[in-house]
Scaffold this motif. Structure first.
Motif, mmCIF file in Angstrom:
data_model
loop_
_atom_site.group_PDB
_atom_site.id
_atom_site.type_symbol
_atom_site.label_atom_id
_atom_site.label_comp_id
_atom_site.label_asym_id
_atom_site.label_seq_id
_atom_site.Cartn_x
_atom_site.Cartn_y
_atom_site.Cartn_z
ATOM 1 N N TRP A 1 3.249 2.111 16.646
ATOM 2 C CA TRP A 1 3.558 2.820 15.573
ATOM 3 C C TRP A 1 4.974 3.336 15.597
ATOM 4 C CZ3 TRP A 1 0.361 3.753 11.376
ATOM 5 C CH2 TRP A 1 -0.859 3.565 11.709
ATOM 6 N N LEU A 8 4.402 9.780 7.124
ATOM 7 C CA LEU A 8 5.212 8.356 7.246
ATOM 8 C C LEU A 8 5.194 7.680 8.675
ATOM 9 C CD1 LEU A 8 7.079 6.518 5.290
ATOM 10 C CD2 LEU A 8 8.920 8.040 6.000
ATOM 11 N N ALA A 9 4.564 6.733 8.588
ATOM 12 C CA ALA A 9 4.408 6.084 9.685
ATOM 13 C C ALA A 9 4.098 4.462 9.573
ATOM 14 C CB ALA A 9 3.334 6.417 10.680
ATOM 15 N N PHE A 10 4.895 3.593 10.383
ATOM 16 C CA PHE A 10 4.646 2.186 10.235
ATOM 17 C C PHE A 10 3.987 1.656 11.434
ATOM 18 C CE2 PHE A 10 8.561 3.064 7.802
ATOM 19 C CZ PHE A 10 8.191 2.349 6.523
ATOM 20 N N VAL A 11 3.237 0.573 11.085
ATOM 21 C CA VAL A 11 2.576 -0.381 12.071
ATOM 22 C C VAL A 11 3.573 -1.440 12.476
ATOM 23 C CG1 VAL A 11 0.660 -1.639 12.804
ATOM 24 C CG2 VAL A 11 0.330 0.178 11.371
ATOM 25 N N ILE A 39 7.638 -4.865 10.852
ATOM 26 C CA ILE A 39 6.756 -3.907 10.257
ATOM 27 C C ILE A 39 5.444 -4.532 9.533
ATOM 28 C CG2 ILE A 39 6.696 -2.194 8.350
ATOM 29 C CD1 ILE A 39 9.768 -1.585 8.940
ATOM 30 N N ASN A 71 8.776 -2.081 2.638
ATOM 31 C CA ASN A 71 8.877 -0.955 3.459
ATOM 32 C C ASN A 71 7.816 -0.159 2.877
ATOM 33 O OD1 ASN A 71 10.329 -1.934 5.690
ATOM 34 N ND2 ASN A 71 12.282 -0.434 4.885
ATOM 35 N N ALA A 76 4.243 -1.275 3.190
ATOM 36 C CA ALA A 76 3.779 -1.040 4.435
ATOM 37 C C ALA A 76 3.326 0.361 5.011
ATOM 38 C CB ALA A 76 4.885 -1.413 5.541
ATOM 39 N N ALA A 77 4.227 1.181 4.386
ATOM 40 C CA ALA A 77 4.056 2.756 4.898
ATOM 41 C C ALA A 77 2.646 3.192 3.988
ATOM 42 C CB ALA A 77 5.198 3.805 4.105
ATOM 43 N N ALA A 121 -0.448 1.855 6.093
ATOM 44 C CA ALA A 121 -0.665 2.187 7.442
ATOM 45 C C ALA A 121 -1.537 3.315 7.298
ATOM 46 C CB ALA A 121 0.746 2.664 8.150
ATOM 47 N N LEU A 166 -6.843 -0.204 13.292
ATOM 48 C CA LEU A 166 -6.155 -1.275 13.169
ATOM 49 C C LEU A 166 -6.775 -2.499 13.167
ATOM 50 C CD1 LEU A 166 -2.695 -0.262 14.857
ATOM 51 C CD2 LEU A 166 -3.136 -0.143 12.372
#
Lengths: 147, 80
Positions: free
Chosen positions: A46, A55-58, A94, B55, B58-59, B62, B67
């Motif tokens: 993460w 707000l977070a990305f894998v 990402i 982006n 993706a945000a 998530a 997962l």
């Protein structure tokens, strides 16, 4: 230090997990401070914003499903990253994970590169037309023979 | 925004080092030539937009839920 995270709520992290993105990420240019977290589900990680818990990305390391992935770093990228040694660089794609998780994709055109020695990150742009914003992880994993 | 009118084969210079020439005008398409030092990267605006949009997607995607599992795969190679 204690931080608020999207996946795990409040957790304790080491200062070495903090990554400064001087230019932010594309579309999130004003978010400069992030933390790199191990995920409870390897091989994912993460990237958590320290300013905005929601707000977070894998992330996934590209060579996990594309062993042929070659990162092209420009002079500008290297300068922004504090002129790191190659051995100090980490590269992440990402991931976008739709409701049907088997269709998850990874962005190989805009990889996130981290200078882990100095804790600096940058989202780079790859010029090669081979790398797109949506690569189907499972399909390409199968195609490249990674098991 | 600075607006400059240019004719075919005319140029503009940015910061002494980036030179942009109008090479061809055909219908609604303009062909530009760009001379720039190696530390100046030039991209079509769509590339930036595509990464920005991805982006954001993706945000959004998530979620804090589980997962996908990639279990059964080899562990990540050890980094130096």
């Amino acid at each position: 230090m204690k931080i608020n995270t999207k996946p795990y709520g409040e957790i304790e992290i080491d200062a070495r997990q903090v990554i400064r993105f001087p230019q932010g990420l594309l579309g999130f240019e004003e978010r400069h401070d992030w933390a790199l977290l191990d995920s409870t589900q390897a091989p994912f990680l993460w990237l958590q914003s320290l300013d905005e818990a929601a707000l977070a990305f894998v992330l996934l390391q590209p060579d996990y499903f594309r062993p042929d992935y070659v990162l092209d770093l420009s002079e500008l990228d290297r300068e922004s990253l504090g002129k790191p040694e190659d051995a100090d660089l980490l590269v992440f794609a990402i991931c976008t994970i739709p409701a049907d998780q088997s269709r998850m994709t990874a962005n190989l055109q805009g990889p996130v590169v981290v200078n882990r020695k100095d804790g600096i990150g940058r989202q780079t742009i790859q010029s090669s037309p081979q790398w797109k914003v949506r690569h189907h992880i499972l399909e390409e994993m199968a195609a490249s023979g990674v098991r | 925004m600075l607006v400059l009118a240019r004719k075919l084969n005319e140029k503009i210079i940015i910061s002494d080092s980036v030179e942009i020439s109008v090479l061809e005008i055909k219908g609604d398409q303009v062909k530009l030539g760009i001379k720039a030092p190696p530390n100046v990267k030039v991209y079509r605006h769509e590339v930036y937009q595509a990464i920005q949009e991805e982006n954001r997607a993706a945000a959004q995607s998530a979620a804090a839920v589980a997962l996908p599992s990639l279990t059964g795969l080899k562990p990540l190679p050890k980094r130096p």
